[in-house]
Motif scaffolding. Sequence first.
Motif, PDB file in Angstrom:
ATOM      1  N   VAL A  27      12.781  43.660  20.978  1.00 49.67           N
ATOM      2  CA  VAL A  27      12.402  42.321  21.422  1.00 49.67           C
ATOM      3  C   VAL A  27      10.890  42.217  21.337  1.00 49.67           C
ATOM      4  O   VAL A  27      10.179  43.175  21.620  1.00 49.67           O
ATOM      5  CB  VAL A  27      12.913  42.021  22.860  1.00 49.67           C
ATOM      6  CG1 VAL A  27      12.384  43.027  23.860  1.00 49.67           C
ATOM      7  CG2 VAL A  27      12.506  40.608  23.304  1.00 49.67           C
ATOM      8  N   PHE A  28      10.405  41.066  20.881  1.00 49.26           N
ATOM      9  CA  PHE A  28       8.963  40.844  20.889  1.00 49.26           C
ATOM     10  C   PHE A  28       8.641  39.370  21.082  1.00 49.26           C
ATOM     11  O   PHE A  28       9.428  38.491  20.760  1.00 49.26           O
ATOM     12  CB  PHE A  28       8.295  41.403  19.620  1.00 49.26           C
ATOM     13  CG  PHE A  28       8.799  40.802  18.340  1.00 49.26           C
ATOM     14  CD1 PHE A  28       9.843  41.386  17.650  1.00 49.26           C
ATOM     15  CD2 PHE A  28       8.208  39.653  17.818  1.00 49.26           C
ATOM     16  CE1 PHE A  28      10.301  40.832  16.459  1.00 49.26           C
ATOM     17  CE2 PHE A  28       8.657  39.099  16.627  1.00 49.26           C
ATOM     18  CZ  PHE A  28       9.708  39.696  15.943  1.00 49.26           C
ATOM     19  N   VAL A  69      13.869  48.812  21.923  1.00 51.39           N
ATOM     20  CA  VAL A  69      12.434  48.890  22.204  1.00 51.39           C
ATOM     21  C   VAL A  69      11.817  47.515  22.423  1.00 51.39           C
ATOM     22  O   VAL A  69      12.293  46.513  21.886  1.00 51.39           O
ATOM     23  CB  VAL A  69      11.653  49.580  21.048  1.00 51.39           C
ATOM     24  CG1 VAL A  69      11.968  51.055  20.989  1.00 51.39           C
ATOM     25  CG2 VAL A  69      11.925  48.892  19.722  1.00 51.39           C
ATOM     26  N   ILE A  70      10.770  47.520  23.247  1.00 49.63           N
ATOM     27  CA  ILE A  70       9.974  46.305  23.416  1.00 49.63           C
ATOM     28  C   ILE A  70       8.737  46.444  22.555  1.00 49.63           C
ATOM     29  O   ILE A  70       7.963  47.390  22.715  1.00 49.63           O
ATOM     30  CB  ILE A  70       9.598  46.099  24.900  1.00 49.63           C
ATOM     31  CG1 ILE A  70      10.868  45.846  25.719  1.00 49.63           C
ATOM     32  CG2 ILE A  70       8.611  44.952  25.049  1.00 49.63           C
ATOM     33  CD1 ILE A  70      10.633  45.602  27.191  1.00 49.63           C
ATOM     34  N   VAL A  71       8.567  45.557  21.609  1.00 48.13           N
ATOM     35  CA  VAL A  71       7.449  45.635  20.668  1.00 48.13           C
ATOM     36  C   VAL A  71       6.284  44.824  21.262  1.00 48.13           C
ATOM     37  O   VAL A  71       6.491  43.749  21.810  1.00 48.13           O
ATOM     38  CB  VAL A  71       7.873  45.015  19.309  1.00 48.13           C
ATOM     39  CG1 VAL A  71       6.752  45.125  18.288  1.00 48.13           C
ATOM     40  CG2 VAL A  71       9.141  45.693  18.810  1.00 48.13           C
ATOM     41  N   PRO A  72       5.048  45.376  21.177  1.00 47.83           N
ATOM     42  CA  PRO A  72       3.901  44.624  21.722  1.00 47.83           C
ATOM     43  C   PRO A  72       3.770  43.241  21.074  1.00 47.83           C
ATOM     44  O   PRO A  72       4.236  43.024  19.956  1.00 47.83           O
ATOM     45  CB  PRO A  72       2.696  45.499  21.373  1.00 47.83           C
ATOM     46  CG  PRO A  72       3.250  46.834  21.048  1.00 47.83           C
ATOM     47  CD  PRO A  72       4.662  46.644  20.586  1.00 47.83           C
ATOM     48  N   ARG A 121      11.216  39.771  28.499  1.00 50.47           N
ATOM     49  CA  ARG A 121      11.495  40.952  27.685  1.00 50.47           C
ATOM     50  C   ARG A 121      12.198  42.059  28.479  1.00 50.47           C
ATOM     51  O   ARG A 121      13.187  42.620  27.995  1.00 50.47           O
ATOM     52  CB  ARG A 121      10.221  41.437  26.990  1.00 50.47           C
ATOM     53  CG  ARG A 121       9.790  40.504  25.852  1.00 50.47           C
ATOM     54  CD  ARG A 121       8.471  40.905  25.236  1.00 50.47           C
ATOM     55  NE  ARG A 121       7.393  40.863  26.221  1.00 50.47           N
ATOM     56  CZ  ARG A 121       6.177  41.347  26.005  1.00 50.47           C
ATOM     57  NH1 ARG A 121       5.891  41.964  24.862  1.00 50.47           N
ATOM     58  NH2 ARG A 121       5.246  41.252  26.928  1.00 50.47           N
ATOM     59  N   PRO A 122      11.744  42.359  29.714  1.00 50.99           N
ATOM     60  CA  PRO A 122      12.511  43.346  30.500  1.00 50.99           C
ATOM     61  C   PRO A 122      13.941  42.887  30.779  1.00 50.99           C
ATOM     62  O   PRO A 122      14.863  43.714  30.811  1.00 50.99           O
ATOM     63  CB  PRO A 122      11.730  43.464  31.805  1.00 50.99           C
ATOM     64  CG  PRO A 122      10.576  42.567  31.714  1.00 50.99           C
ATOM     65  CD  PRO A 122      10.477  42.019  30.344  1.00 50.99           C
ATOM     66  N   PHE A 123      14.109  41.607  30.952  1.00 53.94           N
ATOM     67  CA  PHE A 123      15.456  41.075  31.174  1.00 53.94           C
ATOM     68  C   PHE A 123      16.342  41.352  29.956  1.00 53.94           C
ATOM     69  O   PHE A 123      17.474  41.817  30.078  1.00 53.94           O
ATOM     70  CB  PHE A 123      15.336  39.568  31.465  1.00 53.94           C
ATOM     71  CG  PHE A 123      16.554  38.754  31.180  1.00 53.94           C
ATOM     72  CD1 PHE A 123      17.713  38.892  31.957  1.00 53.94           C
ATOM     73  CD2 PHE A 123      16.565  37.829  30.142  1.00 53.94           C
ATOM     74  CE1 PHE A 123      18.837  38.124  31.686  1.00 53.94           C
ATOM     75  CE2 PHE A 123      17.689  37.066  29.868  1.00 53.94           C
ATOM     76  CZ  PHE A 123      18.823  37.224  30.642  1.00 53.94           C
ATOM     77  N   ILE A 124      15.790  41.126  28.754  1.00 55.57           N
ATOM     78  CA  ILE A 124      16.540  41.388  27.527  1.00 55.57           C
ATOM     79  C   ILE A 124      16.856  42.884  27.415  1.00 55.57           C
ATOM     80  O   ILE A 124      17.956  43.290  27.056  1.00 55.57           O
ATOM     81  CB  ILE A 124      15.728  40.909  26.291  1.00 55.57           C
ATOM     82  CG1 ILE A 124      15.618  39.378  26.312  1.00 55.57           C
ATOM     83  CG2 ILE A 124      16.334  41.399  24.985  1.00 55.57           C
ATOM     84  CD1 ILE A 124      16.950  38.664  26.258  1.00 55.57           C
ATOM     85  N   ASN A 125      15.867  43.690  27.785  1.00 60.86           N
ATOM     86  CA  ASN A 125      16.061  45.136  27.748  1.00 60.86           C
ATOM     87  C   ASN A 125      17.196  45.572  28.685  1.00 60.86           C
ATOM     88  O   ASN A 125      18.029  46.406  28.330  1.00 60.86           O
ATOM     89  CB  ASN A 125      14.757  45.830  28.131  1.00 60.86           C
ATOM     90  CG  ASN A 125      14.840  47.327  27.964  1.00 60.86           C
ATOM     91  OD1 ASN A 125      14.784  47.831  26.853  1.00 60.86           O
ATOM     92  ND2 ASN A 125      15.015  48.041  29.081  1.00 60.86           N
ATOM     93  N   ARG A 126      17.235  44.968  29.884  1.00 58.32           N
ATOM     94  CA  ARG A 126      18.310  45.290  30.840  1.00 58.32           C
ATOM     95  C   ARG A 126      19.676  44.894  30.284  1.00 58.32           C
ATOM     96  O   ARG A 126      20.650  45.635  30.400  1.00 58.32           O
ATOM     97  CB  ARG A 126      18.084  44.555  32.171  1.00 58.32           C
ATOM     98  CG  ARG A 126      17.099  45.237  33.098  1.00 58.32           C
ATOM     99  CD  ARG A 126      17.229  44.733  34.539  1.00 58.32           C
ATOM    100  NE  ARG A 126      17.024  43.293  34.665  1.00 58.32           N
ATOM    101  CZ  ARG A 126      15.816  42.719  34.720  1.00 58.32           C
ATOM    102  NH1 ARG A 126      14.719  43.461  34.658  1.00 58.32           N
ATOM    103  NH2 ARG A 126      15.704  41.414  34.840  1.00 58.32           N
TER     104      ARG A 126
END
Length: 773
Positions: free
Chosen positions: A38-39, A90-93, A22-27
């Motif tokens: 992303v979740f 955003v990263i969704v829980p 998920r952090p990779f997708i965020n980057r």
Amino acid sequence: MAEAVERRRVTVHGIVQGVGFRPFINRLATRYGLSGSVFNFTGGVTIEIEGPAPDLEAFLHDLRSEPPPVAVIEAVRVEEIAPTGQGDFVIVPSRETEGGPILVSPDLALCTDCARELLDPRDRRFRHPFINCTNCGPRFTLVRKVPYDRPNTSMSRFPMCPSCSAEYVDLSDRRYHAQPVACPQCGPTLHFVTPGALDKPVTGDGAILQAQALLAAGGILAAKGIGGFHLACDARSSAAVRRLRSRKGREEKPLAVMVASREAAEALCELSEDATFLLTSTRAPILLCPKRRPERLAAEVAPDSADYGLLLPYTPLHLLLFTEAPFDALVMTSGNLSDEPLCTGNGEALERLVGIADAFLVHDRDILVGCDDSVVRVSPQGPVLLRRARGYVPLPVRLAREQRCVLALGGQLKNTFCLTSGTNAFLSQHLGDLENARCLEYLERSVAHFWQILQVQPEALACDLHPDYLSTRYARELAETQGLPLLQVQHHHAHVAACAADNHHEGPFLGLACDGTGYGTDGTVWGCELLLCDGPHMERLGHLTRVPLAGGEAAVREPWRAAGAHLWACGMASESRWLRERLGAQVTDEQWEALGALLLHGVNCPLASSAGRLFDAAAAMIARRHRNAYEGQAAMALEALAATSTRPLKPRSAEEWLTGAESRSCLVLSPAPLLAAVIEGLQAGLPEAAVAAQFHEDFAQLLAAAALHICDRTGLEHVALSGGTFQNRLLLTRLCKLLTERGLKPLYHRSVPPNDGGISLGQAVVANALLRV
Ligand code: ZN
Ligand code: ZN
Ligand code: FE
């Protein structure tokens, strides 16, 4: 003019949870200025991504081409959806949803970044034995259930300190959402305890120093690892290794050795490029590699073996043990008594290992499921997995076609179980031999854990035909309590079906099983079988001559019995005097007479067509091996001996050995010409190594001739090679070459073991074929 904005929903399947995905997708989203979210869902990761089309394309390209190091992307599905005008990413829980199996990552070896921090006095995790990050550390063995989030792991009882929390939520940090993240302030604690002073543990760094001192003094340490306890001692001390062997009740079987570094490994063994690659990989298996001579470790480490089983430190605790230590090679063997499952709990270890270990290095991070070290050997056919466990499990074996969900319970020895779902076969970790109730309980716990993390519901069960295997009994019980159909699959059918599935081979094939023993469809013991396999159907088209297992189970433990019985069954009883002289005092006159009486009266002499017993017989004759202290010992020694031969082999035309071998529709292969050649060679004074090599050659020739004969008649082309005997590199390599030269296509194991550790996969696949009928 502003570019038109589009929105896509991207679903990614594979190992994408708990690996920094998920952090990779965020980057990536930040890189291209895209918005969305992303979740995690139970089958993978869902991304919604919005922006101009070219940027979306670039994002998708990078997603596929530069995923985080331990992620495995198996499928990416992209759908066009309506833009929402969202401004940020955003990263969704995590949320739980239906759909697809969940892929939890295997346990991964310490990464180089963490190793560096561990030994850096300026780092806040300097010498912290539980350092890890998204690229390394335990996974499978600490997940209680999915989704893979900290509350669902055995780290739930360690609340993160402010520093760790800050890293955990920082997208740019290597520990973003690393579930087992910990530090000296908030992580688990290490304890060194001795049985005499349980109430006076030494904690922290002192524990490591005490453990080092104990090992340096020749003591035996029980150390809690990732998937269970190890028993460790200095591999250069004969006295220490002898003590460990006698206390553990493991007199001769080779012991694995952890070495301080790749350089230390190279000093002990010849390492090929493939071997080095595997040894240093994140899977960090035990790798069997040829010893350099003269051997450098205590002779008691791996007597009779041409190989050492080496592994590198794969946890921070291991690395600390080797740091500034007076040793560079430690025996690291599973923490259990022979015939018992691996110890995983502290209390359990203290209770069960107290007679073996002088001290315990334990911690308070629970191991939720046991997982042994994997064992791999490099061969000309590529890496061969001999034991599939840590580093591999629970990654699925990929299959060529969709399967219904079947739970297959495997065999008796080297047990594993297998759950199929979609195109995945989730093979369990190696669970060991199912010898007693404790082992069965370990199997039940492991099944429950798999069930929990895979979230699938089997619609049928599969097991061996053998009525008395503990796995068969457990399968029956489960079938009854769960109200599920139970499909029984013949042992060698399962072996070769596993091999075909491992190679994505669909359609009919000739299965060639070379094995110890398994229960046949006719109630006799099978073990060297030529089976025509087509979907659910199996027909026995050939086998080795049946030879009495004189004394039943004793015949498996004592190769001299196999040698005597083979001479008797092959009409060569006149050579038994020669054999008695050759084995000398190892076998007494009374024993020989008792054997003769058993054979004569056929008492306690079940008939078996076993390749394993043929190798035992040859090992007794050639290498004077009279007993097997563990499964396959004599055969392994014979292979090691053959590998040292430098004499050219005699060419053979095994076709003529087949003449007259055909009785009705089933080809019966007689080993008589092979054994006659062995006796002739030895009597002529040829070197034992040359006779051993010729025996391997002749057996390969016999099998190739039989396979060709059957393939000619049936039009089959593919020959699936499976069974424990194909752990023999010489035999496998030679047979593959002979089959290929004759225009046939040999299939051999790649991702599952050729031994009984692979049969649960075959059972599941055959059961699926039966369900389709
Ligand atoms: Zn790391
Ligand atoms: Zn912390
Ligand atoms: Fe088998």
